[in-house]
Design a protein around this motif. Sequence first.
Motif, PDB file in Angstrom:
ATOM      1  N   ASP A   1     -63.072 -74.656  12.904  1.00  0.00           N
ATOM      2  CA  ASP A   1     -64.426 -75.208  13.005  1.00  0.00           C
ATOM      3  C   ASP A   1     -65.420 -74.221  13.609  1.00  0.00           C
ATOM      4  OD1 ASP A   1     -63.203 -78.509  13.862  1.00  0.00           O
ATOM      5  OD2 ASP A   1     -63.569 -77.595  11.907  1.00  0.00           O
ATOM      6  N   GLN A   2     -64.962 -73.256  14.393  1.00  0.00           N
ATOM      7  CA  GLN A   2     -65.868 -72.307  15.030  1.00  0.00           C
ATOM      8  C   GLN A   2     -66.048 -71.028  14.216  1.00  0.00           C
ATOM      9  OE1 GLN A   2     -64.393 -71.676  18.978  1.00  0.00           O
ATOM     10  NE2 GLN A   2     -64.902 -73.728  19.656  1.00  0.00           N
ATOM     11  N   LYS A   3     -65.381 -70.914  13.113  1.00  0.00           N
ATOM     12  CA  LYS A   3     -65.528 -69.707  12.293  1.00  0.00           C
ATOM     13  C   LYS A   3     -66.868 -69.723  11.579  1.00  0.00           C
ATOM     14  CE  LYS A   3     -60.750 -68.570  11.332  1.00  0.00           C
ATOM     15  NZ  LYS A   3     -59.798 -68.191  10.292  1.00  0.00           N
ATOM     16  N   LYS A   4     -67.457 -68.549  11.472  1.00  0.00           N
ATOM     17  CA  LYS A   4     -68.702 -68.426  10.716  1.00  0.00           C
ATOM     18  C   LYS A   4     -68.387 -68.544   9.241  1.00  0.00           C
ATOM     19  CE  LYS A   4     -71.129 -65.625  14.034  1.00  0.00           C
ATOM     20  NZ  LYS A   4     -71.960 -64.446  14.255  1.00  0.00           N
ATOM     21  N   ARG A   5     -69.352 -69.008   8.503  1.00  0.00           N
ATOM     22  CA  ARG A   5     -69.195 -69.157   7.064  1.00  0.00           C
ATOM     23  C   ARG A   5     -70.238 -68.287   6.362  1.00  0.00           C
ATOM     24  NH1 ARG A   5     -66.971 -73.375   9.320  1.00  0.00           N
ATOM     25  NH2 ARG A   5     -65.531 -74.740   8.237  1.00  0.00           N
ATOM     26  N   HIS A   6     -69.769 -67.538   5.358  1.00  0.00           N
ATOM     27  CA  HIS A   6     -70.643 -66.618   4.643  1.00  0.00           C
ATOM     28  C   HIS A   6     -70.436 -66.774   3.143  1.00  0.00           C
ATOM     29  CE1 HIS A   6     -71.445 -64.407   8.381  1.00  0.00           C
ATOM     30  NE2 HIS A   6     -70.153 -64.482   8.611  1.00  0.00           N
ATOM     31  N   VAL A   7     -71.475 -66.446   2.412  1.00  0.00           N
ATOM     32  CA  VAL A   7     -71.393 -66.373   0.959  1.00  0.00           C
ATOM     33  C   VAL A   7     -71.703 -64.928   0.585  1.00  0.00           C
ATOM     34  CG1 VAL A   7     -72.320 -67.196  -1.238  1.00  0.00           C
ATOM     35  CG2 VAL A   7     -72.159 -68.761   0.699  1.00  0.00           C
ATOM     36  N   VAL A   8     -70.807 -64.318  -0.173  1.00  0.00           N
ATOM     37  CA  VAL A   8     -70.983 -62.925  -0.568  1.00  0.00           C
ATOM     38  C   VAL A   8     -70.518 -62.775  -2.012  1.00  0.00           C
ATOM     39  CG1 VAL A   8     -68.725 -62.206   0.296  1.00  0.00           C
ATOM     40  CG2 VAL A   8     -70.553 -60.530   0.141  1.00  0.00           C
ATOM     41  N   SER A   9     -71.173 -61.902  -2.762  1.00  0.00           N
ATOM     42  CA  SER A   9     -70.754 -61.679  -4.143  1.00  0.00           C
ATOM     43  C   SER A   9     -69.560 -60.738  -4.178  1.00  0.00           C
ATOM     44  CB  SER A   9     -71.896 -61.115  -4.990  1.00  0.00           C
ATOM     45  OG  SER A   9     -72.230 -59.828  -4.570  1.00  0.00           O
ATOM     46  N   TYR A  10     -68.771 -60.846  -5.210  1.00  0.00           N
ATOM     47  CA  TYR A  10     -67.569 -60.031  -5.374  1.00  0.00           C
ATOM     48  C   TYR A  10     -67.905 -58.545  -5.322  1.00  0.00           C
ATOM     49  CZ  TYR A  10     -63.351 -58.177  -7.586  1.00  0.00           C
ATOM     50  OH  TYR A  10     -62.223 -57.474  -7.868  1.00  0.00           O
ATOM     51  N   GLU A  11     -69.029 -58.169  -5.911  1.00  0.00           N
ATOM     52  CA  GLU A  11     -69.434 -56.771  -5.969  1.00  0.00           C
ATOM     53  C   GLU A  11     -69.855 -56.223  -4.611  1.00  0.00           C
ATOM     54  OE1 GLU A  11     -70.882 -59.152  -7.972  1.00  0.00           O
ATOM     55  OE2 GLU A  11     -69.689 -58.736  -9.758  1.00  0.00           O
ATOM     56  N   ASN A  12     -70.269 -57.089  -3.681  1.00  0.00           N
ATOM     57  CA  ASN A  12     -70.803 -56.641  -2.385  1.00  0.00           C
ATOM     58  C   ASN A  12     -69.862 -56.915  -1.221  1.00  0.00           C
ATOM     59  OD1 ASN A  12     -73.161 -55.807  -3.661  1.00  0.00           O
ATOM     60  ND2 ASN A  12     -74.110 -57.819  -3.446  1.00  0.00           N
ATOM     61  N   MET A  13     -68.573 -57.073  -1.464  1.00  0.00           N
ATOM     62  CA  MET A  13     -67.631 -57.350  -0.379  1.00  0.00           C
ATOM     63  C   MET A  13     -67.458 -56.118   0.501  1.00  0.00           C
ATOM     64  SD  MET A  13     -64.487 -59.600  -1.923  1.00  0.00           S
ATOM     65  CE  MET A  13     -63.981 -58.432  -3.161  1.00  0.00           C
ATOM     66  N   SER A  14     -67.263 -56.378   1.793  1.00  0.00           N
ATOM     67  CA  SER A  14     -66.939 -55.283   2.710  1.00  0.00           C
ATOM     68  C   SER A  14     -65.488 -54.863   2.477  1.00  0.00           C
ATOM     69  CB  SER A  14     -67.126 -55.742   4.158  1.00  0.00           C
ATOM     70  OG  SER A  14     -66.165 -56.743   4.463  1.00  0.00           O
ATOM     71  N   GLU A  15     -65.096 -53.745   3.050  1.00  0.00           N
ATOM     72  CA  GLU A  15     -63.719 -53.259   2.876  1.00  0.00           C
ATOM     73  C   GLU A  15     -62.711 -54.237   3.474  1.00  0.00           C
ATOM     74  OE1 GLU A  15     -63.029 -49.230   4.026  1.00  0.00           O
ATOM     75  OE2 GLU A  15     -64.883 -48.540   3.084  1.00  0.00           O
ATOM     76  N   ASP A  16     -63.040 -54.811   4.638  1.00  0.00           N
ATOM     77  CA  ASP A  16     -62.136 -55.775   5.275  1.00  0.00           C
ATOM     78  C   ASP A  16     -61.984 -57.032   4.415  1.00  0.00           C
ATOM     79  OD1 ASP A  16     -61.813 -54.060   7.414  1.00  0.00           O
ATOM     80  OD2 ASP A  16     -63.386 -55.019   8.620  1.00  0.00           O
ATOM     81  N   LEU A  17     -63.095 -57.516   3.883  1.00  0.00           N
ATOM     82  CA  LEU A  17     -63.049 -58.702   3.032  1.00  0.00           C
ATOM     83  C   LEU A  17     -62.316 -58.395   1.727  1.00  0.00           C
ATOM     84  CD1 LEU A  17     -63.732 -61.629   2.498  1.00  0.00           C
ATOM     85  CD2 LEU A  17     -65.992 -60.893   1.708  1.00  0.00           C
ATOM     86  N   ALA A  18     -62.524 -57.209   1.181  1.00  0.00           N
ATOM     87  CA  ALA A  18     -61.825 -56.815  -0.042  1.00  0.00           C
ATOM     88  C   ALA A  18     -60.312 -56.765   0.194  1.00  0.00           C
ATOM     89  CB  ALA A  18     -62.331 -55.472  -0.543  1.00  0.00           C
ATOM     90  N   ALA A  19     -59.903 -56.300   1.367  1.00  0.00           N
ATOM     91  CA  ALA A  19     -58.480 -56.264   1.702  1.00  0.00           C
ATOM     92  C   ALA A  19     -57.922 -57.681   1.796  1.00  0.00           C
ATOM     93  CB  ALA A  19     -58.259 -55.508   3.002  1.00  0.00           C
TER      94      ALA A  19
END
Length: 121
Positions: free
Chosen positions: A4-22
């Motif tokens: 419940d305390q985690k942040k929520r984000h919307v990101v496009s597949y093309e713009n993912m960070s390296e950590d998110l891509a992993a």
Amino acid sequence: MPIDQKKRHVVSYENMSEDLAAAFNEKYPKGFNNYLPDLVKYTKPDGTPFYAVTVETDDAIYLVKIKVKTDDTESLERWLDSEENAENEEVAGASSDSDDDPTLPDDNISQYSQDDDSSDI
């Protein structure tokens, strides 16, 4: 960290960070095409839809937007009509425009028999 305390984000597949891509690659090692049930349709406040999969990291939950091409009703109907027309042309023999592949007439097949076959009896 509780969910419940985690942040929520919307990101496009093309713009993912390296950590998110992993994290994405860990959840979907063969790509998201093998996990189509995970693909969910969301609607923006202006009414336009988008498709996304959920990827969770230690500190956030992401909706990763995936570009999905959907057929509109008109293009689907045009495609179905052209498929039906193509099938009708094949049945009628109209799809063969070249003279190299003539169609045989159904009413006079005897013209294609050979006289040598009857002498073998």
